[in-house]
Design a protein around this motif. Structure first.
Motif, PDB file in Angstrom:
ATOM      1  N   HIS A   1       3.693  -1.470   2.411  1.00  0.00           N
ATOM      2  CA  HIS A   1       2.139  -1.342   1.664  1.00  0.00           C
ATOM      3  C   HIS A   1       1.458  -1.355   3.388  1.00  0.00           C
ATOM      4  CE1 HIS A   1       3.593  -5.354   2.526  1.00  0.00           C
ATOM      5  NE2 HIS A   1       2.587  -5.734   3.547  1.00  0.00           N
ATOM      6  N   THR A   2       0.230  -1.476   2.742  1.00  0.00           N
ATOM      7  CA  THR A   2      -0.571  -1.642   4.419  1.00  0.00           C
ATOM      8  C   THR A   2      -0.920  -2.934   4.757  1.00  0.00           C
ATOM      9  OG1 THR A   2      -2.034   0.084   2.637  1.00  0.00           O
ATOM     10  CG2 THR A   2      -2.717  -1.081   4.259  1.00  0.00           C
ATOM     11  N   LEU A   3      -0.336  -2.971   6.272  1.00  0.00           N
ATOM     12  CA  LEU A   3      -0.715  -4.120   7.420  1.00  0.00           C
ATOM     13  C   LEU A   3      -2.360  -5.008   6.814  1.00  0.00           C
ATOM     14  CD1 LEU A   3       1.931  -3.266   9.662  1.00  0.00           C
ATOM     15  CD2 LEU A   3       2.421  -4.082   7.727  1.00  0.00           C
TER      16      LEU A   3
ATOM     17  N   GLY B   1     -11.386 -17.043   1.244  1.00  0.00           N
ATOM     18  CA  GLY B   1     -11.470 -16.532   0.288  1.00  0.00           C
ATOM     19  C   GLY B   1     -11.290 -15.295  -0.100  1.00  0.00           C
ATOM     20  N   MET B   2     -12.610 -15.488   1.212  1.00  0.00           N
ATOM     21  CA  MET B   2     -12.627 -13.263   0.600  1.00  0.00           C
ATOM     22  C   MET B   2     -11.574 -12.712   1.216  1.00  0.00           C
ATOM     23  SD  MET B   2     -16.612 -13.483   2.477  1.00  0.00           S
ATOM     24  CE  MET B   2     -16.764 -11.475   1.769  1.00  0.00           C
ATOM     25  N   MET B   3     -10.697 -13.460   2.414  1.00  0.00           N
ATOM     26  CA  MET B   3      -9.431 -12.460   2.159  1.00  0.00           C
ATOM     27  C   MET B   3      -8.526 -12.862   1.866  1.00  0.00           C
ATOM     28  SD  MET B   3      -8.262 -10.971   4.987  1.00  0.00           S
ATOM     29  CE  MET B   3      -8.714 -10.706   6.446  1.00  0.00           C
ATOM     30  N   LYS B   4      -8.915 -13.429   1.170  1.00  0.00           N
ATOM     31  CA  LYS B   4      -6.995 -13.854  -0.287  1.00  0.00           C
ATOM     32  C   LYS B   4      -7.924 -12.857  -1.267  1.00  0.00           C
ATOM     33  CE  LYS B   4      -5.290 -17.017  -3.698  1.00  0.00           C
ATOM     34  NZ  LYS B   4      -5.570 -17.838  -4.178  1.00  0.00           N
ATOM     35  N   ASP B   5      -8.957 -12.530  -1.887  1.00  0.00           N
ATOM     36  CA  ASP B   5      -9.425 -11.685  -2.402  1.00  0.00           C
ATOM     37  C   ASP B   5      -9.130  -9.730  -2.040  1.00  0.00           C
ATOM     38  OD1 ASP B   5     -11.073 -10.666  -5.098  1.00  0.00           O
ATOM     39  OD2 ASP B   5     -12.046  -9.979  -3.335  1.00  0.00           O
ATOM     40  N   PHE B   6      -9.720 -10.304  -0.583  1.00  0.00           N
ATOM     41  CA  PHE B   6      -8.969  -8.312   0.336  1.00  0.00           C
ATOM     42  C   PHE B   6      -7.618  -8.192  -0.533  1.00  0.00           C
ATOM     43  CE2 PHE B   6      -8.529  -6.020   3.215  1.00  0.00           C
ATOM     44  CZ  PHE B   6      -9.338  -4.846   3.179  1.00  0.00           C
ATOM     45  N   VAL B   7      -6.966  -9.378  -0.588  1.00  0.00           N
ATOM     46  CA  VAL B   7      -5.101  -9.115  -0.267  1.00  0.00           C
ATOM     47  C   VAL B   7      -5.248  -8.882  -1.716  1.00  0.00           C
ATOM     48  CG1 VAL B   7      -2.894 -10.066   0.085  1.00  0.00           C
ATOM     49  CG2 VAL B   7      -4.981 -10.197   1.884  1.00  0.00           C
ATOM     50  N   GLU B   8      -5.828  -9.334  -2.334  1.00  0.00           N
ATOM     51  CA  GLU B   8      -4.720  -9.403  -3.277  1.00  0.00           C
ATOM     52  C   GLU B   8      -5.341  -7.705  -3.589  1.00  0.00           C
ATOM     53  OE1 GLU B   8      -6.704 -12.675  -5.538  1.00  0.00           O
ATOM     54  OE2 GLU B   8      -4.602 -14.021  -5.319  1.00  0.00           O
ATOM     55  N   GLY B   9      -6.489  -7.419  -3.283  1.00  0.00           N
ATOM     56  CA  GLY B   9      -6.664  -5.991  -4.538  1.00  0.00           C
ATOM     57  C   GLY B   9      -6.274  -4.923  -3.740  1.00  0.00           C
ATOM     58  N   VAL B  10      -5.855  -5.086  -2.210  1.00  0.00           N
ATOM     59  CA  VAL B  10      -5.500  -4.354  -1.910  1.00  0.00           C
ATOM     60  C   VAL B  10      -4.151  -3.543  -2.183  1.00  0.00           C
ATOM     61  CG1 VAL B  10      -4.323  -3.442   0.604  1.00  0.00           C
ATOM     62  CG2 VAL B  10      -6.434  -4.133   1.124  1.00  0.00           C
ATOM     63  N   ARG B  11      -3.694  -4.745  -2.335  1.00  0.00           N
ATOM     64  CA  ARG B  11      -2.165  -5.194  -3.247  1.00  0.00           C
ATOM     65  C   ARG B  11      -2.155  -4.426  -5.000  1.00  0.00           C
ATOM     66  NH1 ARG B  11      -0.704  -4.640   1.252  1.00  0.00           N
ATOM     67  NH2 ARG B  11      -0.078  -6.646   2.647  1.00  0.00           N
ATOM     68  N   LYS B  12      -3.072  -4.324  -5.450  1.00  0.00           N
ATOM     69  CA  LYS B  12      -3.297  -3.744  -7.018  1.00  0.00           C
ATOM     70  C   LYS B  12      -3.066  -2.534  -6.350  1.00  0.00           C
ATOM     71  CE  LYS B  12      -4.737  -8.151  -9.290  1.00  0.00           C
ATOM     72  NZ  LYS B  12      -6.593  -8.879 -10.001  1.00  0.00           N
ATOM     73  N   ILE B  13      -4.379  -2.167  -5.636  1.00  0.00           N
ATOM     74  CA  ILE B  13      -5.044  -0.781  -5.120  1.00  0.00           C
ATOM     75  C   ILE B  13      -3.208  -0.029  -4.969  1.00  0.00           C
ATOM     76  CG2 ILE B  13      -5.675   0.492  -3.870  1.00  0.00           C
ATOM     77  CD1 ILE B  13      -8.244  -1.030  -3.567  1.00  0.00           C
ATOM     78  N   GLU B  14      -2.398  -0.734  -3.918  1.00  0.00           N
ATOM     79  CA  GLU B  14      -1.344  -0.095  -3.742  1.00  0.00           C
ATOM     80  C   GLU B  14      -0.707   0.149  -5.114  1.00  0.00           C
ATOM     81  OE1 GLU B  14      -0.320  -1.022   1.164  1.00  0.00           O
ATOM     82  OE2 GLU B  14      -0.334  -3.065  -0.698  1.00  0.00           O
ATOM     83  N   ALA B  15      -0.224  -0.857  -6.100  1.00  0.00           N
ATOM     84  CA  ALA B  15       0.389  -0.431  -7.268  1.00  0.00           C
ATOM     85  C   ALA B  15       0.336   0.090  -8.246  1.00  0.00           C
ATOM     86  CB  ALA B  15       0.143  -2.158  -8.402  1.00  0.00           C
ATOM     87  N   ALA B  16      -1.390   0.977  -8.346  1.00  0.00           N
ATOM     88  CA  ALA B  16      -1.728   1.698  -8.651  1.00  0.00           C
ATOM     89  C   ALA B  16      -1.147   3.196  -8.436  1.00  0.00           C
ATOM     90  CB  ALA B  16      -3.500   1.707  -8.483  1.00  0.00           C
ATOM     91  N   PHE B  17      -0.580   3.288  -7.245  1.00  0.00           N
ATOM     92  CA  PHE B  17      -0.335   4.186  -6.815  1.00  0.00           C
ATOM     93  C   PHE B  17       0.177   4.762  -6.333  1.00  0.00           C
ATOM     94  CE2 PHE B  17      -5.059   4.989  -5.047  1.00  0.00           C
ATOM     95  CZ  PHE B  17      -4.965   6.341  -5.252  1.00  0.00           C
TER      96      PHE B  17
END
Length: 313
Positions: free
Chosen positions: A15-17, A250-266
């Motif tokens: 996954h993206t670090l 809070g913004m970092m948590k949202d960023f991490v969650e977003g990245v993990r969802k994008i990775e799952a979509a690919f």
């Protein structure tokens, strides 16, 4: 080339670090640095990044930034090697990867003696070939990765730097970077360079992102970035010069969650299974299955009869 950064892998399947860049936002205070580590870990970051400065040997006085003379600022927030020793220990205790940017050959030596797992270079050093060769030799001998920022250079200059790493058999990747703090004009981010750098140099590429939000970071994941670095602070209204352009917890948590969802979509784009459902079959037991939404025969149809539109619904 696959990379190993401590226990973290960088390869096709990894996954993206996500790197929380503290800069010198700890302001020289060890306890504040620990709070930053704790907050970054709680937000889901994989890596926390520090900087190692020896102001007198790395720059001349009089270099002005938006917050004043850079050398004076660095002296006020100096984080000693002894504090780095303690923060490395603390990161291991908390289970998050430590990374540091050296800004002089002396800092490279000190970090190497401390046994760091890898190095991150700043954009201001990108065409400093003796500096890069020094780090490349260490990487070639140990396998420790180097994350090379690409801001502040031409493509020709970057090619010369990449040649140094390849000549030394180093383990490295490039970090696409626009050296503006912060970036206000998004046309300057140039995300297309992620793919271009990967093709041209045949290495993994990441994104060192200086925007004040998460959008370009998300886009870089879709473009194949394997590492994303974002500035991080406990409070965007804080007094340190980088605070206003950094992500808060809070913004970092949202960023991490977003990245993990994008990775799952690919994740299931290899063609295995159904194009609709990666398991290869529709989930018949779900209310949203084809049995609920697809067309069904309304009545019994005799064998060999021709099905009419009015027979289905």
């Amino acid at each position: 080339m696959d990379l190993m950064f401590g226990k973290l892998a960088i390869n096709k399947e990894s996954h993206t670090l996500i790197v929380a860049e503290f800069s010198d936002g700890h302001e020289g205070d060890l306890e504040h640095a620990k709070k930053l580590v704790d907050a970054a870990r709680a937000s889901g970051a994989d890596v926390v990044k520090f900087q190692m400065h020896f102001p007198e040997v790395e720059m001349v006085p009089g270099v002005k930034m938006w917050a004043g003379d850079l050398q004076d600022i660095l002296k006020k927030v100096w984080f000693s090697p002894e504090k780095h020793v303690e923060i490395i220990r603390y990161c291991k205790e908390k289970g998050i990867q430590y990374l540091c940017t050296p800004f002089s050959p002396k800092a490279v030596d000190v970090l190497n003696e401390l046994g760091v797992d890898g190095f991150k270079t700043g954009s201001g050093e990108v065409y400093n070939l003796p500096f890069h060769r020094k780090i490349a030799k260490i990487s070639g001998a140990t396998g420790k990765p180097v994350f090379v920022s690409t801001g502040m250079c031409t493509m020709k200059e970057l090619a010369e730097t990449v040649s140094v790493y390849k000549e030394e058999g180093a383990h490295f990747m490039l970090m696409n970077c626009t050296s503006e703090y912060p970036i206000k004009d998004y046309t300057h981010v140039r995300l297309t360079l992620i793919s271009k750098l990967k093709r041209k140099f045949g290495v993994w590429v990441g994104q060192s992102d200086h925007t004040t939000d998460n959008y370009t970071g998300f886009a870089s994941v879709a473009l194949g970035a394997k590492v994303i670095e974002k500035h991080f602070t406990l409070d965007r209204a804080g007094t340190f010069p980088d605070d206003f352009m950094s992500l808060d917890p809070g913004m970092m948590k949202d960023f991490v969650e977003g990245v993990r969802k994008i990775e799952a979509a690919f994740r299931h784009s290899s063609g295995r299974g159904s194009a609709i459902n990666p398991r290869g079959s529709l989930p018949r037991d779900k209310k949203y299955s084809a049995e609920l939404f697809g067309k069904k025969v309304k009545k019994d149809i005799p064998k060999n009869a021709i099905l009419q539109w009015e027979d289905v619904g």
